[in-house]
Every structure is written in structure tokens, then in C-alpha cells.
Write a protein that holds these residues in place. Structure first.
Motif, PDB file in Angstrom:
ATOM      1  N   ASP A  99       0.838  -1.111   0.046  1.00  0.00           N
ATOM      2  CA  ASP A  99       0.189  -0.110  -0.036  1.00  0.00           C
ATOM      3  C   ASP A  99       0.952   1.146  -0.017  1.00  0.00           C
ATOM      4  O   ASP A  99       1.463   1.626   0.858  1.00  0.00           O
ATOM      5  N   THR A 101       0.092   4.268   0.291  1.00  0.00           N
ATOM      6  CA  THR A 101      -0.287   5.356   1.488  1.00  0.00           C
ATOM      7  C   THR A 101       0.378   4.702   2.585  1.00  0.00           C
ATOM      8  O   THR A 101       0.895   5.651   3.516  1.00  0.00           O
ATOM      9  N   ARG A 104       3.783   6.091   2.767  1.00  0.00           N
ATOM     10  CA  ARG A 104       3.859   7.500   2.921  1.00  0.00           C
ATOM     11  C   ARG A 104       3.990   7.883   4.690  1.00  0.00           C
ATOM     12  O   ARG A 104       4.683   8.672   5.128  1.00  0.00           O
ATOM     13  N   VAL A 105       2.559   7.166   5.128  1.00  0.00           N
ATOM     14  CA  VAL A 105       2.706   7.472   6.550  1.00  0.00           C
ATOM     15  C   VAL A 105       3.982   6.908   7.374  1.00  0.00           C
ATOM     16  O   VAL A 105       4.010   7.513   8.405  1.00  0.00           O
ATOM     17  N   TYR A 279      -2.299  15.885   5.051  1.00  0.00           N
ATOM     18  CA  TYR A 279      -1.908  14.726   4.964  1.00  0.00           C
ATOM     19  C   TYR A 279      -0.696  14.590   4.414  1.00  0.00           C
ATOM     20  O   TYR A 279      -0.101  13.342   5.124  1.00  0.00           O
ATOM     21  N   SER A 280      -0.100  14.851   3.337  1.00  0.00           N
ATOM     22  CA  SER A 280       0.945  14.306   2.852  1.00  0.00           C
ATOM     23  C   SER A 280       2.240  14.633   3.899  1.00  0.00           C
ATOM     24  O   SER A 280       3.280  13.925   3.425  1.00  0.00           O
ATOM     25  N   ASP A 283       0.039  12.966   8.238  1.00  0.00           N
ATOM     26  CA  ASP A 283      -0.567  11.651   8.394  1.00  0.00           C
ATOM     27  C   ASP A 283       0.613  10.743   8.757  1.00  0.00           C
ATOM     28  O   ASP A 283       1.477  10.517   8.154  1.00  0.00           O
ATOM     29  N   TYR A 288      -3.518   7.057  10.285  1.00  0.00           N
ATOM     30  CA  TYR A 288      -3.717   6.366   9.153  1.00  0.00           C
ATOM     31  C   TYR A 288      -4.583   5.095   9.591  1.00  0.00           C
ATOM     32  O   TYR A 288      -5.610   4.637   9.051  1.00  0.00           O
TER      33      TYR A 288
END
Lengths: 333, 307
Positions: A99, A101, A104-105, A279-280, A283, A288
Motif C-alpha cells: 500500500d 499510502t 507515505r505515513v 496529509y502529505s 498523516d 492512518y
């Protein structure tokens, strides 16, 4: 409380005394160490009644959720068992590893954790040293009272202050426009989230964080300072050669703990301060998994992420502790 | 230097060594800079509070215009009247008090009894029980399993979801345990000879003599429950049960739009109302703070002393 401080002061108390006192000083010398459960219960049943409720509490509210993490490997059906219905193996683990995302988190969490460690951790040491140079007790006491205050504020209040000060018509923007700059909508800009977060951390934790250092400073022998003065050391040399080495064990233990809680960035604070626009950078893993689990209802997927974070956290604590045991002989237990 | 008596210079010289080394000029400058910096630190720490008070007494127009900093502009008390007239605020305040008192009570009963039992070194199985506590400091179930447990127990939208799950803090428990371990055993033995049972010894001898540590623990728990908002955010969707921190959070979310994704009810309000609500929420803590501060410091020390 700040996580770091909390754990460090606890740790020493954890050591279990192996050389337990004999049960009673009477004549029962033969079985000082090994009572059978029957004897122990007969003699101490009242003490055991003290334990019934607390142990029941711990099992239900601490250990059942720990076991509940198996849903990371099982499919969960709403309304079904909290331990899930059928095994799906590493399905959810693979899911978050693939994932984007999640990664990223994960990065955001590491960056925020690192910033906190590098910027926030040393400041209480500096503040404690500054306080230590004060000669007026009253002034020192006043500074302590004032700087401890933010520690007692709810995170909601801290978030409220952040919004109040960073608002377009807030004090910070008034200063910016006064010196001819452009107003900045801090809370809507991803590139400002980290500075804002770290500043609010500094405001809240640095003052109270001095307590353990100040306590360590009082244990340094005055004769050391006197002797060094006779040898002609100036105040700087005293700070460098006596004061700092004196509080080194405290610094090391707190550093270990902070490394251990590296990933546990302030979840509640982020939740109160972030929004889809930020969020970028804002987060983090905890927020998340909160959204994935409780807003979207993917409980198993969120539990898998949570378990991953907890395992990394545990590994960090244990390895930091092992390293410090090797290097400086300071250990949490 | 010429001296009149042969011995005098020597003595004064020896005595003088520690005191005659005056601060160097650099160090004096440093001391002044240090004091100035510390004053600045205090001002920065206090500024948000000052700004908050100024906004609470200002009219909305001046706040929007960005003219309120240290001192109220357009002084008025109508904002206070608005907040005082808001049913939800008082409900929240009442709930916060009820939840804090109940949760602290439960936590203290469980923590003191368990700490006392675990402080007895001869207790069989003691190390297992201590281990059970210590593990919870380093590993916990995490958000999702906890949420599912509370939901499945049917505690959602009841006060029990707030007051039960955090009843034992491992930190507080271990601090109390080490305090009880240092309790003079002669006293307990004497009481035991006088015919008191464990219950009697605990209730009539140990607790009354442990007031300081008990007070410290009550404060630790009470402040953490007073300040908590997240459990209520998770478990209490009924506005009649929500604590004031959650009311405040909804105000913030309404004012900033950050609550949109959370799907919670939000309230659109002005900055001055927000300021008054915040002020009234922190007021009890600020009032008690000077008195409770020393207990907190001593509590932290208590935990570290054993190290």
C-alpha cells in the motif's frame, strides 16, 4: 505525561527482589522459600482478595485486546467474534506492504519521530543547565513553575493554542505582516505542519522535562566544584567537566527511552492538528490506521498495521536497552 | 603587599583562595544573558494564555481584524454570557466532573490494593503478577482490538467506556508498590499482634500514613482523566455524555474544518467563543496548579529515586 519520562522512572522499580524476605520471622525455618499454594493461600488469602479485581481488570482490558491482535491474521465480520472468523494468513500484512499510502505515513512517522528526538530531546538538558546557573532561588522557582504549566494542559487545549496563534489574524501572522511579509495559512499548508508540530511539542514538554535533570544536578558533590575552583577552573570548564558528566547517566537512560518510543509520535495531537490538505506530511501510522479501521471499517487491515507498529516499537525499546547495557552499563531492568 | 604581622597574610591568603577568584567578565555577561533568556522562555510559555484571555474579553470584530494580542479590544462580557447560556457546555462540564471523580475513584481502589498486595515480598506468585503489570507498559492491544472489545462488551455510549479501561496505570502502580515496600514493617507487625487483619492494617494503618503518596496518585489520575478527550471521542456519540474536552474539540473542528473527515458533529463559532470555552476549561487546572505542582514533582522523583 510524556512517554519518555514516564517509563524511565518506572523501570528501576520493576526489578524483582530475588532474595525475598522470609514469610514470617517465626520458627518455620524449613520452608522459607517454597510454600505450597495451599499454605500460601491459607496464610495470605486476604492479600489475594486484593488482587482479584485488579488482575481481572488487567486480563480483560489489557490482555484480551493483546490477544485480539489475531484479527490481523483473520477475517473479521462486523457483529462477529472480536477474534475474527477465519484464518487468512499474512493477507493483510501483504496488503499494507503493497500500500503506497502506508509507506507515505511510515515515512512521515519516522520524520516526525526523528525531528522530535533531535530537536526536542536536548532542550530540557539545556534548560536545566541554564536553571542551574541561577543564584536566586526565587527566580529559579518562578521559572520552574511557569515552564511546568503546559505539561498539565489537555492536548485539546494545546491544539486550541496552536490554532489561535497560527490563525490568519493570529499573533504570528501579525508579526509576519508587521515586518512586511505575506500572511501564511499555516494549518492548511503541508510544508508547515512539521515546524508547527515540533514547536508545540517544545512548548508543552521541555519545561517539565527538566525535572529529572534538575534532580540529577542536586546529587553532584559541591566539593568537586570547590576543588576545581582551587585548581583554577572557570565556570565553563566546570559545566563541561563536572556538571555534564554528573548528569550523563540520566541523559543516557532518557535517550534510550526516547529512541524506544520513536514511532509513538503524538497521535492525538496529530489527529487534532491535521486535515486532508496536510496529509502529505502530517498523516502518521497511528492516524492512518485510525481512519482505515474506524472511519472505513477495515478492522483487520488496521489491526495488522497497528501490530506492525507495536512490534517495531517493542524491538526498538529492547535493542536500545541492550545497546546501552553493553556500552554504558545503564539498563532499564 | 606589606603586612604588619608575620602570620596574618598567610591565613588570609589561604582563606581567600576560594573566594577571591571572581567571576570573569565573560561569565558575568553569560549570567545576564542567561537570566534574560530564561525570562524570554517564561514569556513565550505564558503568551498563549495571555492571548487567550485577551481574546476571551474582546469582540469578534477586533479578533478577525487581527488586532488582539496582549490586551482585550472592544472589551465585553457577552461572549461569557453566550457560553454560560450554552446547555452543551454545562453538560460537558458536569460530565467531565462526574467522569473524573468516578474514574479516579475506581483507579485508586484498584491501584492501591494491588500495589499493597504486590509490595509483600513473601506473597507467592508475586513476580508473575508483577510481570503481568510490566508487560502492559511495553506492549498494548492497540486501537482496533481495544475498540472492538469495548464495543462487544456493550460499553459504547456508557460512562463505563471512559472510567473502566484506564483504571490501572502501570507507572502509578509500580511507584505505589515501591512506596509500600519501604513502609516500616514494625508498624504492621505491631498492628497484627494487636489483632488487626490484613484489611485492618491496610485501611487503618498503612493508608492513613501514606497520605502524601495517595494524594500524588489521585492527582496523577485526576489530571489525566480531566484532560482526556480521545476515549470520549471514540465511544461517546451521545452529546449528553460527552465531557467538556470533547465539546471543545468539536468547537475547534467546526472552526477549522479538521473534523470533516471524522464525521463528527461540528459547531460553527467565532474565535472569541472558542477562547472563552478554552479559558473556562483550563481555569480549574490553573487555579489548582500552584498547589498540585509539588506533588507532581515529588511523584516523578518517587519513581526515579529507586534508580
Amino acid at each position: 505525561m510524556t512517554h519518555g519520562t514516564e517509563a524511565v522512572v518506572t523501570a528501576p522499580a520493576v526489578v524483582v527482589d530475588a532474595t525475598a524476605d522470609p514469610p514470617s520471622s517465626g520458627g518455620k525455618q524449613r520452608r522459607v522459600r517454597r510454600d505450597t499454594w495451599a499454605t500460601a493461600l491459607r496464610r495470605d488469602w486476604r492479600l489475594y482478595t486484593f488482587l482479584v479485581l485488579p488482575i481481572a481488570f488487567l486480563l480483560l482490558f489489557r490482555y484480551v485486546p493483546m490477544a485480539g491482535n489475531v484479527i490481523a491474521f483473520r477475517r473479521f465480520r462486523p457483529g462477529g467474534s472480536i477474534f475474527g472468523d477465519e484464518w487468512v494468513g499474512l493477507h493483510y500484512v501483504e496488503m499494507f506492504l503493497n500500500d503506497p499510502t502506508f509507506w507515505r505515513v511510515f515515512t512521515n512517522t519516522v520524520v516526525l519521530g526523528a525531528l522530535t528526538l533531535v530537536i526536542v530531546f536536548p532542550l530540557p538538558i539545556v534548560l536545566a543547565l541554564m536553571l542551574n546557573e541561577l543564584r536566586s532561588r526565587r527566580f529559579k522557582k518562578a521559572v520552574q513553575t511557569i515552564t511546568y504549566l503546559p505539561h498539565f494542559m489537555s492536548i485539546v487545549i494545546v491544539a486550541g493554542f496552536v490554532y489561535e496563534l497560527t490563525a490568519l489574524n493570529g499573533t504570528i501572522n501579525q508579526i509576519i505582516t508587521a515586518v512586511g511579509g505575506e500572511e501564511i495559512s499555516f494549518m492548511q499548508r503541508a510544508d508547515w505542519f512539521r515546524p508547527v508540530y515540533v514547536s508545540s511539542e517544545i512548548w508543552q514538554v521541555v519545561g517539565f522535562g527538566t525535572i529529572l535533570y534538575l534532580a540529577a544536578l542536586t546529587t553532584i558533590d559541591d566539593q568537586l566544584y570547590e576543588a576545581s575552583r582551587i585548581d583554577g577552573a572557570n565556570r565553563w570548564q566546570q559545566i563541561w567537566h563536572i556538571t555534564l558528566p554528573g548528569i550523563r547517566p540520566t541523559i543516557v537512560v532518557l535517550l534510550i527511552l526516547n529512541i524506544g518510543t520513536f514511532l509513538a509520535v503524538g497521535f492525538e495531537k496529530v489527529l487534532l492538528l491535521y486535515n486532508p490538505l496536510t496529509y502529505s506530511t502530517a498523516d502518521v501510522i497511528a492516524t492512518y490506521l485510525y481512519r482505515v479501521g474506524l472511519t472505513s471499517g477495515s478492522f483487520s487491515y488496521a489491526a495488522a498495521i497497528g501490530l506492525f507498529e507495536a512490534v517495531i516499537g517493542l524491538t526498538l525499546v529492547l535493542s536500545a536497552n541492550a545497546i546501552s547495557k553493553r556500552l554504558v552499563g545503564a539498563s532499564l531492568w | 603587599m606589606v603586612s604588619t604581622t608575620p602570620t596574618a597574610p598567610d591565613i588570609s591568603a589561604v582563606r581567600a583562595v576560594p573566594t577571591t577568584i571572581k567571576d570573569t567578565r565573560g561569565y558575568t555577561v553569560f549570567r545576564v544573558v542567561n537570566a534574560v533568556l530564561l525570562v524570554l522562555v517564561c514569556l513565550v510559555t505564558l503568551y498563549p494564555f495571555v492571548n487567550l484571555i485577551a481574546q476571551a474579553f474582546s469582540s469578534q470584530g477586533y479578533i478577525v481584524a487581527g488586532e488582539v494580542n496582549l490586551w482585550p479590544k472592544g472589551f465585553n462580557l457577552t461572549t461569557f454570557e453566550t457560553v454560560f447560556g450554552d446547555e452543551r457546555f454545562w453538560t460537558g462540564y458536569r460530565n467531565t466532573i462526574i467522569q473524573t471523580v468516578l474514574a479516579t475513584g475506581i483507579a485508586m481502589v484498584l491501584t492501591t490494593t494491588m500495589a499493597y498486595a504486590l509490595s509483600k515480598r513473601h506473597l507467592k506468585g508475586r513476580s508473575v503478577f508483577i510481570g503481568l503489570v510490566v508487560v502492559t507498559m511495553f506492549f498494548n492491544g492497540g486501537l482496533i482490538p481495544n475498540y472492538l472489545l469495548i464495543t462487544n462488551l456493550g460499553l459504547k455510549n456508557t460512562i463505563w467506556a471512559i472510567v473502566l479501561p484506564n483504571a490501572i496505570s502501570a507507572f502509578n502502580l509500580l511507584v505505589m508498590k515501591s512506596f509500600f515496600e519501604n513502609f516500616p514493617s514494625d508498624l504492621e507487625e505491631a498492628a497484627s499482634i494487636d489483632g488487626l487483619t490484613t484489611y485492618g492494617i491496610f485501611g487503618r494503618i498503612v493508608l492513613p500514613l501514606s497520605k502524601a503518596v495517595v494524594a500524588t496518585m489521585v492527582l496523577f489520575y485526576a489530571v489525566s482523566f480531566w484532560n482526556a478527550w480521545f476515549p470520549a471521542f471514540l465511544y461517546l456519540s451521545d452529546p449528553g455524555l460527552q465531557p467538556v474536552t470533547l465539546y471543545l474539540r468539536n468547537l475547534l473542528a467546526g472552526a477549522t474544518g479538521s473534523g470533516v473527515e471524522a464525521g463528527m458533529e461540528t459547531v460553527q463559532i467565532g474565535a472569541n467563543i472558542q477562547a472563552v470555552a478554552m479559558l473556562l476549561t483550563v481555569l480549574p487546572i490553573i487555579c489548582f496548579y500552584p498547589f498540585i505542582q509539588k506533588y507532581f514533582v515529588s511523584g516523578v522523583m518517587l519513581g526515579s529515586v529507586k534508580g
